[in-house]
Scaffold this motif. Sequence first.
Motif, PDB file in Angstrom:
ATOM      1  N   VAL A   1       0.800  -1.359   0.130  1.00  0.00           N
ATOM      2  CA  VAL A   1       0.001  -0.040   0.068  1.00  0.00           C
ATOM      3  C   VAL A   1       1.083   1.337  -0.041  1.00  0.00           C
ATOM      4  O   VAL A   1       1.834   1.353   0.906  1.00  0.00           O
TER       5      VAL A   1
ATOM      6  N   LEU B   1       0.201   5.771   3.556  1.00  0.00           N
ATOM      7  CA  LEU B   1      -0.415   5.265   4.825  1.00  0.00           C
ATOM      8  C   LEU B   1      -0.720   6.453   5.486  1.00  0.00           C
ATOM      9  O   LEU B   1      -0.708   6.638   6.840  1.00  0.00           O
TER      10      LEU B   1
ATOM     11  N   GLY C   1      -4.936   5.195   3.201  1.00  0.00           N
ATOM     12  CA  GLY C   1      -4.132   4.084   3.040  1.00  0.00           C
ATOM     13  C   GLY C   1      -3.835   3.101   4.462  1.00  0.00           C
ATOM     14  O   GLY C   1      -3.919   2.050   4.439  1.00  0.00           O
ATOM     15  N   GLN C   2      -4.130   3.657   5.739  1.00  0.00           N
ATOM     16  CA  GLN C   2      -3.914   3.097   6.783  1.00  0.00           C
ATOM     17  C   GLN C   2      -5.195   2.104   6.855  1.00  0.00           C
ATOM     18  O   GLN C   2      -4.975   0.997   7.337  1.00  0.00           O
TER      19      GLN C   2
ATOM     20  N   ALA D   1      -4.929  -0.715   4.571  1.00  0.00           N
ATOM     21  CA  ALA D   1      -3.659  -1.829   4.970  1.00  0.00           C
ATOM     22  C   ALA D   1      -4.441  -2.657   6.135  1.00  0.00           C
ATOM     23  O   ALA D   1      -4.114  -4.024   6.221  1.00  0.00           O
TER      24      ALA D   1
ATOM     25  N   ASN E   1       2.428  -4.849   3.064  1.00  0.00           N
ATOM     26  CA  ASN E   1       3.568  -3.846   3.004  1.00  0.00           C
ATOM     27  C   ASN E   1       3.093  -2.389   2.974  1.00  0.00           C
ATOM     28  O   ASN E   1       2.001  -2.125   2.275  1.00  0.00           O
ATOM     29  N   GLY E   2       3.679  -1.490   3.644  1.00  0.00           N
ATOM     30  CA  GLY E   2       3.201  -0.129   3.477  1.00  0.00           C
ATOM     31  C   GLY E   2       4.506   0.867   3.197  1.00  0.00           C
ATOM     32  O   GLY E   2       5.379   0.722   3.934  1.00  0.00           O
ATOM     33  N   TRP E   3       4.083   1.841   2.345  1.00  0.00           N
ATOM     34  CA  TRP E   3       5.162   2.861   2.340  1.00  0.00           C
ATOM     35  C   TRP E   3       4.590   4.262   2.481  1.00  0.00           C
ATOM     36  O   TRP E   3       3.722   4.424   1.953  1.00  0.00           O
ATOM     37  N   SER E   4       5.435   4.924   3.062  1.00  0.00           N
ATOM     38  CA  SER E   4       5.018   6.483   3.607  1.00  0.00           C
ATOM     39  C   SER E   4       6.456   7.321   3.625  1.00  0.00           C
ATOM     40  O   SER E   4       7.426   6.615   3.876  1.00  0.00           O
TER      41      SER E   4
ATOM     42  N   VAL F   1       1.202  -4.711   9.373  1.00  0.00           N
ATOM     43  CA  VAL F   1       1.705  -4.238   8.264  1.00  0.00           C
ATOM     44  C   VAL F   1       3.172  -3.938   8.539  1.00  0.00           C
ATOM     45  O   VAL F   1       3.699  -3.457   9.415  1.00  0.00           O
TER      46      VAL F   1
ATOM     47  N   GLY G   1       6.362  -2.060   7.404  1.00  0.00           N
ATOM     48  CA  GLY G   1       6.465  -0.574   7.010  1.00  0.00           C
ATOM     49  C   GLY G   1       7.893  -0.400   6.275  1.00  0.00           C
ATOM     50  O   GLY G   1       8.886  -0.788   6.631  1.00  0.00           O
TER      51      GLY G   1
END
Length: 306
Positions: free
Chosen positions: A135, A138, A142-143, A146, A157-160, A169, A171
């Motif tokens: 995602v 975040l 997005g949060q 996710a 996976n999350g990208w910010s 998740v 990060g």
Amino acid sequence: MRISFCCTGTKPGPWIEGLRAALPQAQVEVWQAGAPSADHAVVWAPPQQFFDEQNQLRGIFNIGAGVDALLKLRLPAQATVVRLNDAGMSAQMAEYVCHAVIRHFREFDAYEADIRQRQWSYRKPRERNDFPVGVMGLGVLGQRVARCLALFDFPVNGWSRSAKLIDGVRGFTGAAAFPEFLGASRVLVNLLPLTPQTQDILRRETLSKLRPGGYVINVARGAHLVEEDLLALIDSGHLAGATLDVFRSEPLAVEHPFWTHPRICITPHTSARTLRDESIAQIAGKILAFERGEPIAGIVDPLRGY
Ligand code: NDP
Ligand code: OXD
């Protein structure tokens, strides 16, 4: 207190009624050229003339989450720009994205094609761990997305830009971690704001880093995606397909190849709609808090672009 309403493509009647009911002390009017200066504006895609005339505004309340189009205009320097945060959008976005991920993962397209042929056939269940979902972004939306995907036990996976700690998740933070994030993901969900840093971020070079059989879900802005690159990567087999809700030019031109591409599912920018009652309640609450000098959520940083 005077509030001016200028929302292109929105029927003003119910909004004006709702804002007047929520803020009985305010004078709420639909903007007309030459109208007296207001204190606050409620806007969506207003013309530049609106801000040229309404140059005494203290607050500009956008009736959407994305402010990319608004920030392209010359805004009164003293005005605080405020976006919607959530106001009923995160649940809609989570529904949309989970539906798209599950539809792809469970091969519903293939089953539908079989059913049309009256074929009772089973496919081998796919391994969830082979479908890590990445995602991008975040924030408010997005949060929620996710977290909902993690509830279905997908690896997420999350990208910010700044580090986030979200249960379930993994990060990834900042530009340096982007290649590793892509390489760890097979399904890619875009929920970034459109800024100079994120324009064209979904292009050949980045999408090629996804695991083979990658799948793209773009629900943020059309200008994040280089459309020809997506088509080429699907046609070459590196990507399995895409679900797209937003496009570089909307409405999508009738001759555009996305309409008929067998591996692309499109919707008309509808993944998370602005809900009128929730939005009026949020904006009215923020205007009152702003007037009292209290902090409010969703203030846009024009330099950051979101
Ligand atoms: P937020 O501002 O809450 O979240 C944005 C997220 O993106 C943040 O996590 C932010 O990081 C991250 N981000 C921004 N720039 C970068 C970057 N350069 N690199 C890495 N991460 C970055 O926005 P929302 O979640 O409310 O909305 C996201 C977007 O969704 C909107 O801007 C809009 O374009 C789109 N949208 C689409 C709708 C539709 O119907 N299709 C409906 C509503 C929104 P950090 O947390 O560190 O700041
Ligand atoms: C938004 C949108 O930004 O609807 O809110 O796209």
